[in-house]
Write a protein that holds these residues in place. Structure first.
Motif, PDB file in Angstrom:
ATOM      1  N   THR A  62       0.828  -1.206   0.000  1.00 21.98           N
ATOM      2  CA  THR A  62       0.000   0.000   0.000  1.00 21.98           C
ATOM      3  C   THR A  62       0.863   1.258   0.000  1.00 21.98           C
ATOM      4  O   THR A  62       0.505   2.249  -0.615  1.00 21.98           O
ATOM      5  CB  THR A  62      -1.010   0.016   1.177  1.00 21.98           C
ATOM      6  N   ARG A  63       2.029   1.188   0.646  1.00 25.84           N
ATOM      7  CA  ARG A  63       2.962   2.315   0.627  1.00 25.84           C
ATOM      8  C   ARG A  63       3.422   2.625  -0.802  1.00 25.84           C
ATOM      9  O   ARG A  63       3.728   3.760  -1.123  1.00 25.84           O
ATOM     10  CB  ARG A  63       4.181   2.003   1.508  1.00 25.84           C
ATOM     11  N   GLN A  64       3.460   1.605  -1.641  1.00 24.14           N
ATOM     12  CA  GLN A  64       3.874   1.775  -3.037  1.00 24.14           C
ATOM     13  C   GLN A  64       2.686   2.077  -3.964  1.00 24.14           C
ATOM     14  O   GLN A  64       2.835   2.111  -5.174  1.00 24.14           O
ATOM     15  CB  GLN A  64       4.584   0.504  -3.532  1.00 24.14           C
ATOM     16  N   GLY A  65       1.488   2.205  -3.368  1.00 24.37           N
ATOM     17  CA  GLY A  65       0.320   2.560  -4.166  1.00 24.37           C
ATOM     18  C   GLY A  65      -0.474   1.386  -4.718  1.00 24.37           C
ATOM     19  O   GLY A  65      -1.435   1.568  -5.454  1.00 24.37           O
ATOM     20  N   HIS A  66      -0.083   0.160  -4.340  1.00 20.26           N
ATOM     21  CA  HIS A  66      -0.832  -1.015  -4.792  1.00 20.26           C
ATOM     22  C   HIS A  66      -2.026  -1.240  -3.863  1.00 20.26           C
ATOM     23  O   HIS A  66      -2.071  -0.703  -2.759  1.00 20.26           O
ATOM     24  CB  HIS A  66       0.072  -2.255  -4.796  1.00 20.26           C
ATOM     25  N   THR A  67      -2.981  -2.046  -4.311  1.00 22.24           N
ATOM     26  CA  THR A  67      -4.178  -2.317  -3.516  1.00 22.24           C
ATOM     27  C   THR A  67      -4.254  -3.801  -3.180  1.00 22.24           C
ATOM     28  O   THR A  67      -4.180  -4.647  -4.071  1.00 22.24           O
ATOM     29  CB  THR A  67      -5.448  -1.930  -4.315  1.00 22.24           C
ATOM     30  N   VAL A  68      -4.401  -4.102  -1.891  1.00 23.29           N
ATOM     31  CA  VAL A  68      -4.611  -5.492  -1.477  1.00 23.29           C
ATOM     32  C   VAL A  68      -6.112  -5.743  -1.525  1.00 23.29           C
ATOM     33  O   VAL A  68      -6.877  -5.152  -0.768  1.00 23.29           O
ATOM     34  CB  VAL A  68      -4.023  -5.755  -0.069  1.00 23.29           C
ATOM     35  N   VAL A  69      -6.536  -6.579  -2.478  1.00 23.88           N
ATOM     36  CA  VAL A  69      -7.970  -6.810  -2.698  1.00 23.88           C
ATOM     37  C   VAL A  69      -8.489  -8.034  -1.948  1.00 23.88           C
ATOM     38  O   VAL A  69      -9.686  -8.280  -1.911  1.00 23.88           O
ATOM     39  CB  VAL A  69      -8.307  -6.936  -4.208  1.00 23.88           C
ATOM     40  N   GLY A  70      -7.571  -8.805  -1.338  1.00 20.69           N
ATOM     41  CA  GLY A  70      -8.006  -9.966  -0.573  1.00 20.69           C
ATOM     42  C   GLY A  70      -6.857 -10.589   0.187  1.00 20.69           C
ATOM     43  O   GLY A  70      -5.693 -10.430  -0.185  1.00 20.69           O
ATOM     44  N   GLU A  71      -7.213 -11.275   1.283  1.00 16.64           N
ATOM     45  CA  GLU A  71      -6.221 -11.975   2.084  1.00 16.64           C
ATOM     46  C   GLU A  71      -6.737 -13.376   2.378  1.00 16.64           C
ATOM     47  O   GLU A  71      -7.923 -13.568   2.625  1.00 16.64           O
ATOM     48  CB  GLU A  71      -5.982 -11.242   3.408  1.00 16.64           C
ATOM     49  N   ALA A  72      -5.817 -14.341   2.334  1.00 16.12           N
ATOM     50  CA  ALA A  72      -6.175 -15.735   2.592  1.00 16.12           C
ATOM     51  C   ALA A  72      -5.210 -16.331   3.597  1.00 16.12           C
ATOM     52  O   ALA A  72      -4.022 -16.033   3.573  1.00 16.12           O
ATOM     53  CB  ALA A  72      -6.125 -16.521   1.284  1.00 16.12           C
ATOM     54  N   GLU A  73      -5.754 -17.184   4.483  1.00 12.57           N
ATOM     55  CA  GLU A  73      -4.882 -17.819   5.479  1.00 12.57           C
ATOM     56  C   GLU A  73      -4.635 -19.288   5.172  1.00 12.57           C
ATOM     57  O   GLU A  73      -3.950 -19.974   5.912  1.00 12.57           O
ATOM     58  CB  GLU A  73      -5.448 -17.641   6.884  1.00 12.57           C
ATOM     59  N   ASN A  74      -5.210 -19.786   4.059  1.00 14.28           N
ATOM     60  CA  ASN A  74      -4.924 -21.150   3.633  1.00 14.28           C
ATOM     61  C   ASN A  74      -5.080 -21.252   2.115  1.00 14.28           C
ATOM     62  O   ASN A  74      -5.571 -20.325   1.471  1.00 14.28           O
ATOM     63  CB  ASN A  74      -5.824 -22.162   4.367  1.00 14.28           C
ATOM     64  N   GLY A  75      -4.628 -22.352   1.556  1.00 14.53           N
ATOM     65  CA  GLY A  75      -4.638 -22.517   0.106  1.00 14.53           C
ATOM     66  C   GLY A  75      -6.016 -22.509  -0.519  1.00 14.53           C
ATOM     67  O   GLY A  75      -6.209 -21.979  -1.612  1.00 14.53           O
ATOM     68  N   GLU A  76      -6.993 -23.090   0.185  1.00  8.39           N
ATOM     69  CA  GLU A  76      -8.362 -23.104  -0.356  1.00  8.39           C
ATOM     70  C   GLU A  76      -8.919 -21.689  -0.475  1.00  8.39           C
ATOM     71  O   GLU A  76      -9.526 -21.335  -1.479  1.00  8.39           O
ATOM     72  CB  GLU A  76      -9.275 -23.981   0.519  1.00  8.39           C
ATOM     73  N   GLN A  77      -8.709 -20.877   0.565  1.00 12.45           N
ATOM     74  CA  GLN A  77      -9.150 -19.475   0.510  1.00 12.45           C
ATOM     75  C   GLN A  77      -8.421 -18.733  -0.602  1.00 12.45           C
ATOM     76  O   GLN A  77      -9.020 -17.937  -1.314  1.00 12.45           O
ATOM     77  CB  GLN A  77      -8.860 -18.763   1.835  1.00 12.45           C
ATOM     78  N   ALA A  78      -7.117 -18.990  -0.723  1.00 12.75           N
ATOM     79  CA  ALA A  78      -6.316 -18.315  -1.756  1.00 12.75           C
ATOM     80  C   ALA A  78      -6.896 -18.591  -3.137  1.00 12.75           C
ATOM     81  O   ALA A  78      -7.047 -17.670  -3.944  1.00 12.75           O
ATOM     82  CB  ALA A  78      -4.864 -18.782  -1.683  1.00 12.75           C
ATOM     83  N   LEU A  79      -7.218 -19.833  -3.394  1.00  9.90           N
ATOM     84  CA  LEU A  79      -7.793 -20.224  -4.681  1.00  9.90           C
ATOM     85  C   LEU A  79      -9.126 -19.513  -4.907  1.00  9.90           C
ATOM     86  O   LEU A  79      -9.333 -18.876  -5.940  1.00  9.90           O
ATOM     87  CB  LEU A  79      -7.974 -21.752  -4.714  1.00  9.90           C
ATOM     88  N   ARG A  80     -10.006 -19.583  -3.919  1.00 16.69           N
ATOM     89  CA  ARG A  80     -11.340 -18.975  -4.051  1.00 16.69           C
ATOM     90  C   ARG A  80     -11.252 -17.456  -4.243  1.00 16.69           C
ATOM     91  O   ARG A  80     -11.861 -16.896  -5.162  1.00 16.69           O
ATOM     92  CB  ARG A  80     -12.196 -19.311  -2.818  1.00 16.69           C
ATOM     93  N   ILE A  81     -10.457 -16.788  -3.414  1.00 10.06           N
ATOM     94  CA  ILE A  81     -10.351 -15.328  -3.483  1.00 10.06           C
ATOM     95  C   ILE A  81      -9.700 -14.887  -4.792  1.00 10.06           C
ATOM     96  O   ILE A  81     -10.143 -13.936  -5.423  1.00 10.06           O
ATOM     97  CB  ILE A  81      -9.589 -14.775  -2.247  1.00 10.06           C
TER      98      ILE A  81
END
Length: 118
Positions: A24-43
């Motif tokens: 975010t300091r570099q101007g990018h946007t974090v649109v989602g966070e995942a705490e496991n691989g299944e969430q990562a895939l879905r998000i």
């Protein structure tokens, strides 16, 4: 430099926080966070980010498997693997699964930003 939409996938909340601050300091946007691989895939498939920063070792589904499935369903999403240096054999697997690059923990801020900008 293009501003990116990023999904952070790591089972350690403090790692996600560090990366989120850097991005975010570099101007990018974090649109989602995942705490496991299944969430990562879905998000990742839901949000269609430019980039996913993917921890290799996570619960429910590994980062390697999540990377493979994301790349099969949406090859345009770039993936940067994230791991500690002692997981070298896993790094090979995640690069084979489709990750473009990797960053190692503990983070070197300049290195992280160089890889993300690539």
């Amino acid at each position: 430099m293009k501003k990116l939409n990023v999904v952070l996938a790591d089972d350690a909340p403090f790692i996600r926080d560090i990366l989120k601050q850097l991005l975010t300091r570099q101007g990018h946007t974090v649109v989602g966070e995942a705490e496991n691989g299944e969430q990562a895939l879905r998000i990742a498939l839901e949000k269609n980010p430019d980039l996913v920063i993917m921890d290799i070792v996570m619960p429910l589904m590994s980062g390697v498997q999540a990377t493979k499935e994301i790349k099969e369903k949406n090859p345009k999403i770039k993936i940067v693997a994230c791991s500690t240096l002692d997981q070298e054999n896993m790094l090979t697997k995640i690069i084979e699964a489709g990750a473009e690059d990797f960053i190692s923990k503990p983070f070197d801020v300049k290195n992280v930003m160089t890889i993300i900008e690539k």
